[in-house]
Write a protein that holds these residues in place. Sequence first.
Motif, mmCIF file in Angstrom:
data_model
loop_
_atom_site.group_PDB
_atom_site.id
_atom_site.type_symbol
_atom_site.label_atom_id
_atom_site.label_comp_id
_atom_site.label_asym_id
_atom_site.label_seq_id
_atom_site.Cartn_x
_atom_site.Cartn_y
_atom_site.Cartn_z
ATOM 1 N N VAL A 65 3.038 -8.720 -1.886
ATOM 2 C CA VAL A 65 2.936 -7.262 -1.951
ATOM 3 C C VAL A 65 1.471 -6.835 -1.949
ATOM 4 O O VAL A 65 1.078 -5.906 -1.227
ATOM 5 C CB VAL A 65 3.659 -6.717 -3.194
ATOM 6 C CG1 VAL A 65 3.318 -5.230 -3.408
ATOM 7 C CG2 VAL A 65 5.163 -6.878 -3.049
ATOM 8 N N LEU A 66 0.653 -7.514 -2.740
ATOM 9 C CA LEU A 66 -0.769 -7.185 -2.800
ATOM 10 C C LEU A 66 -1.452 -7.389 -1.450
ATOM 11 O O LEU A 66 -2.244 -6.548 -1.007
ATOM 12 C CB LEU A 66 -1.451 -8.042 -3.865
ATOM 13 C CG LEU A 66 -1.204 -7.653 -5.318
ATOM 14 C CD1 LEU A 66 -1.753 -8.720 -6.252
ATOM 15 C CD2 LEU A 66 -1.830 -6.305 -5.631
ATOM 16 N N VAL A 67 -1.136 -8.507 -0.805
ATOM 17 C CA VAL A 67 -1.746 -8.777 0.506
ATOM 18 C C VAL A 67 -1.329 -7.708 1.515
ATOM 19 O O VAL A 67 -2.165 -7.196 2.272
ATOM 20 C CB VAL A 67 -1.351 -10.176 1.011
ATOM 21 C CG1 VAL A 67 -1.789 -10.355 2.461
ATOM 22 C CG2 VAL A 67 -1.978 -11.259 0.139
ATOM 23 N N LEU A 68 -0.053 -7.346 1.520
ATOM 24 C CA LEU A 68 0.430 -6.316 2.445
ATOM 25 C C LEU A 68 -0.225 -4.966 2.172
ATOM 26 O O LEU A 68 -0.582 -4.235 3.110
ATOM 27 C CB LEU A 68 1.952 -6.193 2.354
ATOM 28 C CG LEU A 68 2.751 -7.350 2.963
ATOM 29 C CD1 LEU A 68 4.244 -7.177 2.684
ATOM 30 C CD2 LEU A 68 2.505 -7.439 4.473
ATOM 31 N N LEU A 69 -0.381 -4.629 0.906
ATOM 32 C CA LEU A 69 -1.035 -3.363 0.563
ATOM 33 C C LEU A 69 -2.485 -3.350 1.025
ATOM 34 O O LEU A 69 -2.975 -2.345 1.570
ATOM 35 C CB LEU A 69 -0.962 -3.133 -0.944
ATOM 36 C CG LEU A 69 0.403 -2.738 -1.518
ATOM 37 C CD1 LEU A 69 0.346 -2.679 -3.038
ATOM 38 C CD2 LEU A 69 0.855 -1.389 -0.960
ATOM 39 N N LEU A 70 -3.180 -4.457 0.817
ATOM 40 C CA LEU A 70 -4.574 -4.537 1.237
ATOM 41 C C LEU A 70 -4.711 -4.477 2.755
ATOM 42 O O LEU A 70 -5.582 -3.784 3.286
ATOM 43 C CB LEU A 70 -5.206 -5.821 0.701
ATOM 44 C CG LEU A 70 -5.475 -5.846 -0.808
ATOM 45 C CD1 LEU A 70 -5.785 -7.264 -1.273
ATOM 46 C CD2 LEU A 70 -6.636 -4.920 -1.161
ATOM 47 N N VAL A 71 -3.841 -5.216 3.444
ATOM 48 C CA VAL A 71 -3.874 -5.186 4.911
ATOM 49 C C VAL A 71 -3.530 -3.785 5.407
ATOM 50 O O VAL A 71 -4.138 -3.275 6.361
ATOM 51 C CB VAL A 71 -2.903 -6.235 5.494
ATOM 52 C CG1 VAL A 71 -2.770 -6.057 7.006
ATOM 53 C CG2 VAL A 71 -3.396 -7.644 5.176
ATOM 54 N N PHE A 75 -10.695 -9.309 -3.723
ATOM 55 C CA PHE A 75 -9.288 -8.913 -3.811
ATOM 56 C C PHE A 75 -8.416 -9.741 -2.874
ATOM 57 O O PHE A 75 -7.331 -10.202 -3.261
ATOM 58 C CB PHE A 75 -9.138 -7.426 -3.488
ATOM 59 C CG PHE A 75 -9.187 -6.532 -4.688
ATOM 60 C CD1 PHE A 75 -8.103 -6.452 -5.553
ATOM 61 C CD2 PHE A 75 -10.314 -5.772 -4.968
ATOM 62 C CE1 PHE A 75 -8.146 -5.630 -6.674
ATOM 63 C CE2 PHE A 75 -10.366 -4.953 -6.082
ATOM 64 C CZ PHE A 75 -9.285 -4.883 -6.943
ATOM 65 N N ILE A 76 -8.859 -9.911 -1.642
ATOM 66 C CA ILE A 76 -8.064 -10.691 -0.680
ATOM 67 C C ILE A 76 -7.934 -12.132 -1.142
ATOM 68 O O ILE A 76 -6.841 -12.727 -1.105
ATOM 69 C CB ILE A 76 -8.719 -10.636 0.720
ATOM 70 C CG1 ILE A 76 -8.427 -9.285 1.391
ATOM 71 C CG2 ILE A 76 -8.211 -11.770 1.600
ATOM 72 C CD1 ILE A 76 -6.975 -9.104 1.831
ATOM 73 N N TYR A 77 -9.024 -12.711 -1.606
ATOM 74 C CA TYR A 77 -8.982 -14.088 -2.098
ATOM 75 C C TYR A 77 -8.012 -14.199 -3.277
ATOM 76 O O TYR A 77 -7.167 -15.099 -3.323
ATOM 77 C CB TYR A 77 -10.377 -14.533 -2.513
ATOM 78 C CG TYR A 77 -10.430 -15.957 -3.026
ATOM 79 C CD1 TYR A 77 -10.526 -17.028 -2.146
ATOM 80 C CD2 TYR A 77 -10.383 -16.227 -4.386
ATOM 81 C CE1 TYR A 77 -10.573 -18.338 -2.608
ATOM 82 C CE2 TYR A 77 -10.426 -17.534 -4.861
ATOM 83 C CZ TYR A 77 -10.516 -18.577 -3.966
ATOM 84 O OH TYR A 77 -10.551 -19.874 -4.439
ATOM 85 N N GLY A 78 -8.126 -13.280 -4.223
ATOM 86 C CA GLY A 78 -7.265 -13.316 -5.389
ATOM 87 C C GLY A 78 -5.803 -13.099 -5.047
ATOM 88 O O GLY A 78 -4.919 -13.779 -5.584
ATOM 89 N N ALA A 79 -5.529 -12.162 -4.142
ATOM 90 C CA ALA A 79 -4.140 -11.863 -3.763
ATOM 91 C C ALA A 79 -3.493 -13.049 -3.050
ATOM 92 O O ALA A 79 -2.325 -13.380 -3.302
ATOM 93 C CB ALA A 79 -4.099 -10.624 -2.878
ATOM 94 N N ILE A 80 -4.234 -13.688 -2.153
ATOM 95 C CA ILE A 80 -3.688 -14.849 -1.440
ATOM 96 C C ILE A 80 -3.456 -16.005 -2.411
ATOM 97 O O ILE A 80 -2.432 -16.702 -2.339
ATOM 98 C CB ILE A 80 -4.631 -15.275 -0.296
ATOM 99 C CG1 ILE A 80 -4.661 -14.197 0.788
ATOM 100 C CG2 ILE A 80 -4.180 -16.614 0.302
ATOM 101 C CD1 ILE A 80 -5.636 -14.472 1.913
#
Length: 206
Positions: A143-149, A126-131
């Motif tokens: 937004v995805l990275v912030l949600l994951l973090v 997920f992190i790889y894909g979001a970045i």
Amino acid sequence: MRIEVPIKNRISAQWVHVLWLFLFVICFSLQASGLEPVLQFDRVLIDQGQIWLLLTGHLVHLNWTHWALNMAGLAIVAVFFSQYGSLLDWLFVLLFSAVVTGLGLYWFHPELIWYVGLSGVLHGLFIYGAIREIRFYPFSGYVLVLLLVGKLFWEFMNGPLPGSEEMTGGNVVVDAHLYGAMAGFVSVFLTRALHSLHQLVQVKDR
């Protein structure tokens, strides 16, 4: 200089889907065969030399609900992120996340005797894909990275998300999520470095 443009068709067939399908079939087969006790991360057996359990523990699950939740996460990766890397890219991220998560749990959590589940690896994917999404769709990527973090920070401060342990029927090892996410983050730079090295080798061979 190659300029990357937004991908118009986010949901399309990719060779990497073969990897996701293979992973799905493996996890399903192992769950149906009842091999979880044999393949789980087991500290005692790892200490005795069965180091492959550091990897196979990610492929088995507590129960079918746990399996279904992880497969739902894998489906999201397959549908929305597959186009952001080649088959080899994703295979590298998958294996690197599995190794880092397994070793992280083994080295830094001696109190952890056993562990199962793909969730740590999924956080890496997920992190790889979001970045990677940031390069094509900056708003949704950030937004995805912030949600994951934010999720990882919540788990670090407060433990598992409310209701997650009830859904899976067991304890949630949130540190596995953190190690997987860290591996996914590092994978962004490692895959770029490998691509650059490959291009350099091709130039020298011409």
